[in-house]
Scaffold this motif. Sequence first.
Motif, PDB file in Angstrom:
ATOM      1  N   UNK A 242      -3.100   9.096  -4.585  1.00 56.47           N
ATOM      2  CA  UNK A 242      -4.249   9.825  -4.022  1.00 56.47           C
ATOM      3  C   UNK A 242      -5.402  10.034  -4.994  1.00 56.47           C
ATOM      4  N   UNK A 243      -5.139  10.108  -6.279  1.00 61.22           N
ATOM      5  CA  UNK A 243      -6.195  10.447  -7.245  1.00 61.22           C
ATOM      6  C   UNK A 243      -6.934   9.214  -7.723  1.00 61.22           C
ATOM      7  N   UNK A 244      -6.204   8.214  -8.173  1.00 66.02           N
ATOM      8  CA  UNK A 244      -6.843   7.036  -8.777  1.00 66.02           C
ATOM      9  C   UNK A 244      -6.892   5.827  -7.847  1.00 66.02           C
ATOM     10  N   UNK A 245      -6.093   5.804  -6.781  1.00 65.08           N
ATOM     11  CA  UNK A 245      -6.090   4.681  -5.864  1.00 65.08           C
ATOM     12  C   UNK A 245      -5.307   3.495  -6.395  1.00 65.08           C
ATOM     13  N   UNK A 246      -5.267   2.430  -5.605  1.00 64.49           N
ATOM     14  CA  UNK A 246      -4.508   1.237  -5.976  1.00 64.49           C
ATOM     15  C   UNK A 246      -5.246   0.374  -6.983  1.00 64.49           C
TER      16      UNK A 246
ATOM     17  N   UNK B  11     -13.274   0.646 -14.494  1.00 60.97           N
ATOM     18  CA  UNK B  11     -11.949   1.076 -14.976  1.00 60.97           C
ATOM     19  C   UNK B  11     -10.901   0.828 -13.905  1.00 60.97           C
ATOM     20  N   UNK B  12     -11.237   1.161 -12.654  1.00 56.16           N
ATOM     21  CA  UNK B  12     -10.294   1.001 -11.553  1.00 56.16           C
ATOM     22  C   UNK B  12      -9.959  -0.460 -11.305  1.00 56.16           C
ATOM     23  N   UNK B  13     -10.920  -1.356 -11.541  1.00 58.25           N
ATOM     24  CA  UNK B  13     -10.665  -2.779 -11.308  1.00 58.25           C
ATOM     25  C   UNK B  13      -9.639  -3.350 -12.282  1.00 58.25           C
ATOM     26  N   UNK B  14      -9.422  -2.658 -13.400  1.00 53.32           N
ATOM     27  CA  UNK B  14      -8.475  -3.131 -14.402  1.00 53.32           C
ATOM     28  C   UNK B  14      -7.094  -2.509 -14.236  1.00 53.32           C
TER      29      UNK B  14
ATOM     30  N   UNK C  10     -12.723   4.618   3.743  1.00 52.26           N
ATOM     31  CA  UNK C  10     -11.294   4.367   3.564  1.00 52.26           C
ATOM     32  C   UNK C  10     -11.061   3.307   2.493  1.00 52.26           C
ATOM     33  N   UNK C  11     -11.948   2.314   2.436  1.00 53.06           N
ATOM     34  CA  UNK C  11     -11.806   1.271   1.422  1.00 53.06           C
ATOM     35  C   UNK C  11     -11.924   1.855   0.018  1.00 53.06           C
ATOM     36  N   UNK C  12     -12.949   2.676  -0.209  1.00 51.45           N
ATOM     37  CA  UNK C  12     -13.094   3.315  -1.521  1.00 51.45           C
ATOM     38  C   UNK C  12     -11.940   4.274  -1.790  1.00 51.45           C
ATOM     39  N   UNK C  13     -11.475   4.976  -0.760  1.00 51.15           N
ATOM     40  CA  UNK C  13     -10.390   5.945  -0.946  1.00 51.15           C
ATOM     41  C   UNK C  13      -9.101   5.241  -1.355  1.00 51.15           C
ATOM     42  N   UNK C  14      -8.784   4.135  -0.681  1.00 52.20           N
ATOM     43  CA  UNK C  14      -7.550   3.408  -0.989  1.00 52.20           C
ATOM     44  C   UNK C  14      -7.646   2.746  -2.362  1.00 52.20           C
ATOM     45  N   UNK C  15      -8.781   2.126  -2.645  1.00 51.60           N
ATOM     46  CA  UNK C  15      -8.926   1.365  -3.891  1.00 51.60           C
ATOM     47  C   UNK C  15      -9.163   2.252  -5.107  1.00 51.60           C
ATOM     48  N   UNK C  16      -9.988   3.274  -4.962  1.00 48.56           N
ATOM     49  CA  UNK C  16     -10.409   4.060  -6.128  1.00 48.56           C
ATOM     50  C   UNK C  16      -9.990   5.523  -6.062  1.00 48.56           C
ATOM     51  N   UNK C  17      -9.265   5.918  -5.028  1.00 54.41           N
ATOM     52  CA  UNK C  17      -8.745   7.266  -4.930  1.00 54.41           C
ATOM     53  C   UNK C  17      -9.814   8.308  -4.650  1.00 54.41           C
TER      54      UNK C  17
ATOM     55  N   UNK D  32      -7.972  -4.278  -5.475  1.00 51.36           N
ATOM     56  CA  UNK D  32      -6.534  -4.566  -5.506  1.00 51.36           C
ATOM     57  C   UNK D  32      -5.864  -4.336  -4.150  1.00 51.36           C
ATOM     58  N   UNK D  33      -6.610  -4.167  -3.114  1.00 51.92           N
ATOM     59  CA  UNK D  33      -6.036  -3.806  -1.810  1.00 51.92           C
ATOM     60  C   UNK D  33      -4.996  -4.821  -1.344  1.00 51.92           C
ATOM     61  N   UNK D  34      -5.329  -6.112  -1.452  1.00 50.65           N
ATOM     62  CA  UNK D  34      -4.421  -7.136  -0.934  1.00 50.65           C
ATOM     63  C   UNK D  34      -3.208  -7.367  -1.826  1.00 50.65           C
TER      64      UNK D  34
END
Length: 466
Positions: A318-322, A96-99, A357-364, A326-328
């Motif tokens: 903070x909840x769902x992330x970017x 879901x987050x990847x979309x 941190x990667x999971x936190x930024x990307x997926x909240x 989608x970081x870049x």
Amino acid sequence: MGFLGLLFALAAIAWGILLAHRVSLQMLALATLILGTLFGPPFFAIQGPILFSIDRFCWFAMLGLFVARVFADRTRPVEPNRMDWLVLAFVGWLLISSMMGEAPEAGTEPLARWIFYAFLPLGMYIVARFSRLSRWELNVIQISFIALGLYLGLTALAEKAELKSLVFPSFISDPKNAEFLGRGRGPLLNPTGNGFLLSIAMTAMLLAFQQRQRVAKIGCGFAMLAAAGGVYATLTRSVWIAAAAAISLSQINQIPRGIRIWAFASALVFATVIGLVFGDQILNLKRDKNLSASAAADSIELRPMLAIIAWEMFKDRPITGAGFGHYFAYNQEYAQAPQWEMPLRKAIPYHQHNVLLSYLVDTGLIGAGMFTLLALSWGLKGWQIARSSSACREAQNIGLLMVATISSYLINGMFQDVSIIPMLNMYLFYFAGLTVAVDTVDGHLPQQILSRRRPAPVIGKPAASR
């Protein structure tokens, strides 16, 4: 190459039909991992909408055979527990987050990243978790990791010594793959990934050394020396720490409770002394063949910059992330934050250097929270199985290998995003599936599965809940 791939596919189908009723799914899963390590996409791949390699053909064959056996064997229904649902929820949230949000203009597509680093590991978890399992198969798994560790250790030493004729497959020492050249990067072409596997293998070797007879002890001792040399040859500080931690955790049960605190304190003092005496040499260690020692030291300065960018991105979502992968698509705008007196733009081309941190930024908080809960639960289950007096020795060994796997994954993950290193999530989810499978039967396993059609024993409550 396409014709060769077609021949391979036809041969695989023919052998698959012949062996479908005889092959062990657990052994097929293990073979998929080892083939993916030794003969992954750098060795052979068919370019298409999705990159296909030998291990991915094996993955589809493994999952297809698993589904066929689930429908054929109605005496052993698949009954997920809470841990299984949490794994499924985590992978589902990553999809879901990847979309969500904007896709990055360059780099890996978010959906492709989800397929290779979440969906494929999920399939590995399902097969390891729900396929029939015996003590014989657990023994084969341990022996296979000992052999894999011996190969990886000797290959890493040959890489470090630039003995190209001793390096197989040859793509490992190919200068066209310039990143990390000159270090023990192994067939994964990544020294951290190589060190991660060596940490697991060294744990398997040490357990076998303690439990085998004299002749086998000699072989295990030689294998441990080779693997330790391979760990050094990675020239990666996090790998050194992770390997030491994995071996130490596997031996805690052997140390009397009253001495454990002193052993921990002694290890801490020793590490402090090493840091004070050799700190500068370690920080300025020349590692890559094409990278100077000063450039290697400069890479350490990127970590606080990446952490600042992660913090700024997290504050906005903070909840769902970017969005997973989608970081870049967003990090450039946050690298221009004026309140920080640091050259944040230097960190723009780099991935996050911390898996959490990667999971936190990307997926909240949702994604990072589920991953943290899974990691802690897997480690705890592995520890409980290792300490269970009712579990067989093979089950206890798998528990300790799970502890080594999760500790090495997280320790290396403190310094880089290990979730995007090829095959690492496959191994993590594989050992997690084995651990949960062993836990559901309280560590009681048959010596060997004599008949694939025989009804499985009644599944009891998990050992952790007793």
